[in-house]
Design a protein around this motif. Structure first.
Motif, PDB file in Angstrom:
ATOM      1  N   CYS A 384      30.170  45.515  40.698  1.00 46.13           N
ATOM      2  CA  CYS A 384      31.391  46.078  40.119  1.00 46.13           C
ATOM      3  C   CYS A 384      31.527  47.553  40.469  1.00 46.13           C
ATOM      4  O   CYS A 384      30.576  48.334  40.283  1.00 46.13           O
ATOM      5  N   CYS A 390      31.507  50.849  32.257  1.00 42.12           N
ATOM      6  CA  CYS A 390      31.704  49.619  31.509  1.00 42.12           C
ATOM      7  C   CYS A 390      30.847  49.643  30.250  1.00 42.12           C
ATOM      8  O   CYS A 390      29.678  50.036  30.291  1.00 42.12           O
ATOM      9  N   VAL A 396      36.694  49.890  30.278  1.00 43.04           N
ATOM     10  CA  VAL A 396      36.339  48.618  30.882  1.00 43.04           C
ATOM     11  C   VAL A 396      35.215  48.015  30.042  1.00 43.04           C
ATOM     12  O   VAL A 396      34.230  48.689  29.737  1.00 43.04           O
ATOM     13  N   THR A 400      37.859  42.720  28.556  1.00 43.69           N
ATOM     14  CA  THR A 400      38.988  42.974  29.457  1.00 43.69           C
ATOM     15  C   THR A 400      38.610  42.868  30.932  1.00 43.69           C
ATOM     16  O   THR A 400      39.449  43.143  31.783  1.00 43.69           O
ATOM     17  N   CYS A 401      37.367  42.520  31.246  1.00 43.20           N
ATOM     18  CA  CYS A 401      36.921  42.483  32.650  1.00 43.20           C
ATOM     19  C   CYS A 401      37.611  41.330  33.375  1.00 43.20           C
ATOM     20  O   CYS A 401      37.465  40.163  33.005  1.00 43.20           O
TER      21      CYS A 401
END
Length: 458
Positions: A384, A390, A396, A400-401
């Motif tokens: 990612c 994250c 993030v 919501t990924c």
């Protein structure tokens, strides 16, 4: 008329305490007939024919004169007798004009040779006070007779060596050490040069026409041509549309990246220690002359670090085997191709970039390369681009990924496609039971006759 006086056998030498012609003649005979460092006994000096009537008193006065002028050095011999070591005349001049304490300290340091000597050992052997020794050290350094040195095995010790000597390899650490410390920059530079050279000699360059004829490995897909499989010669498009439908301008034409493949089995032209040493000396990568044994030490470290590995072959006519017992010559091969080393070089430059985002991306790429493919590395979190920000409550997170959802859908679809056309476990059990019914009961290991039964349902 008085007889003529013969000239001194050592003109220009003015010994301490006046002239002693018999002593000078004895020293000249010793210098001509033996090497410096030879230890003479009493009978050997008397047999030289220099001492009149083999008079022991004359011999004693002569050797005492030579010892006082540092041309002879007292030595203990086997059996408890005394011997005299022959000292070079130029070396003996260093002791001229020294005090007794300075002469003792210089003699102790001189006896240590290229290994040097610890100040604590000098104090023990000389039995001089510490303040006296400090003054002696400063005086001998000012006269250019001694110099301090550092020992790689004992860097905290204060040691001295004669000014005209270089420390031994054991004391200095060899060519890879500078002032008692490992020269990391030199080791890194030479190791990169060695790895690149060995890599160019370890992989065969594939020409473009040969690359098309290369057989595909199992599971490898055929690459589409740059203009597509259905291109028609001169009708190829000169511009490529991007996602917005606009044309991209052609940039400068870059040279195609070379492709490599390993040599065939039994290849015997991989570089040897002699080849690598000759290459290092020919390109003058460093003003320091690196001996072959220093290059061998570096190669052993690179093999231990999995950057190179060894191969063996029989020696040629003009080669000396590295292993005389097995009669083999060691060759070296690189794990990485020149392209891999170039990409690694670019990665190291990005890791040292002034922009933090570039550095973080480079370190992230390094982590992924160290982890490798397969297992947990296939999870999208490992690739990612916003992995560092994250987290729960952040911009993030796992809720919501979108990358994780896409990966899960693709993984589920792949599992469905893999299991398509194959019966499930329940269907396998049902088919097994059905087959057993069709075959009928088994009696004494033999299946019975097949019987069809029609049932009427009310």
């Amino acid at each position: 008329m008085p007889p003529k006086v013969a000239a001194s056998p050592t003109p220009g030498f003015l010994p301490r305490g006046g002239r002693n012609r018999i002593a000078e003649a004895l020293y000249e005979w010793c210098r001509k007939n033996h090497d410096v460092g030879h230890v003479f006994g009493q009978e050997e000096l008397l047999s030289a024919g220099i001492i009149p009537n083999r008079d022991l008193s004359i011999l004693l006065s002569s050797v005492t004169h030579l010892v006082d002028n540092s041309l002879f050095r007292l030595h203990d011999r086997a059996g408890g007798t005394i011997g005299w070591e022959l000292v070079d005349q130029e070396k003996a001049k260093n002791y001229a004009g020294l005090t007794r304490d300075e002469g003792i300290v210089l003699l102790i340091i001189d006896a240590a040779g290229t290994s040097g000597i610890w100040t604590k050992t000098i104090k023990f052997r000389s039995s001089l006070h510490g303040r006296v020794l400090d003054r002696v050290y400063k005086s001998l350094e000012a006269k250019g007779l001694i110099k301090p040195m550092k020992h790689v095995k004992n860097p905290g010790r204060k040691m001295y060596i004669l000014a005209g000597l270089e420390p031994s390899e054991e004391a200095s650490g060899g060519a890879w050490f500078s002032e008692g410390r490992l020269d990391i920059g030199l080791v890194d530079t030479i190791s990169k040069v060695v790895e690149h050279y060995v890599s160019t000699q370890s992989w065969q360059v594939i020409e473009p026409e040969d690359e098309e004829d290369e057989p595909l490995s199992p599971g490898q897909k055929r690459k589409a041509p740059s203009a597509g499989f259905e291109s028609r010669g001169d009708e190829r498009a000169k511009a490529v549309k991007n996602n917005e439908g606009q044309h991209k301008a052609k940039g400068p034409k870059q040279a195609p990246q070379k492709s490599y493949r390993p040599f065939d089995a039994g290849w015997i032209s991989y570089p040897t220690l002699r080849d690598i040493t000759s290459h290092i000396l020919s390109i003058n990568v460093t003003p320091t002359i690196l001996p072959q044994n220093a290059i061998h030490q570096l190669l052993e470290v690179m093999v231990y670090d999995d950057r190179l590995f060894k191969m063996h072959r029989s020696p040629n006519d003009d080669e000396i085997p590295d292993d005389p017992i097995a009669n083999t010559v060691t060759m070296y091969r690189s794990f990485k191709t020149p392209n891999d080393l170039l990409e690694q070089h670019h990665l190291e430059k990005r890791k040292a970039n002034s922009h933090e985002s570039v550095r973080r991306a480079a370190y992230r790429q390094q982590e992924l390369e160290d982890i490798g493919q397969g297992g947990a590395s296939e999870v999208p979190c490992m690739h990612c681009p916003v992995f560092d920000i994250c987290g729960d409550g952040g911009p993030v997170n796992v809720v919501t990924c979108k990358y994780f959802d896409q990966w899960y859908v693709q993984l589920r679809r792949a599992d469905d496609e893999a299991s398509a056309g194959q019966p499930s476990s329940k269907e396998k059990e049902k088919n097994k039971y059905k087959d057993g019914q069709e075959n009928g009961p088994t009696v004494n290991g033999n299946p019975g006759p097949k019987v069809d039964v029609d049932l009427e349902l009310s």
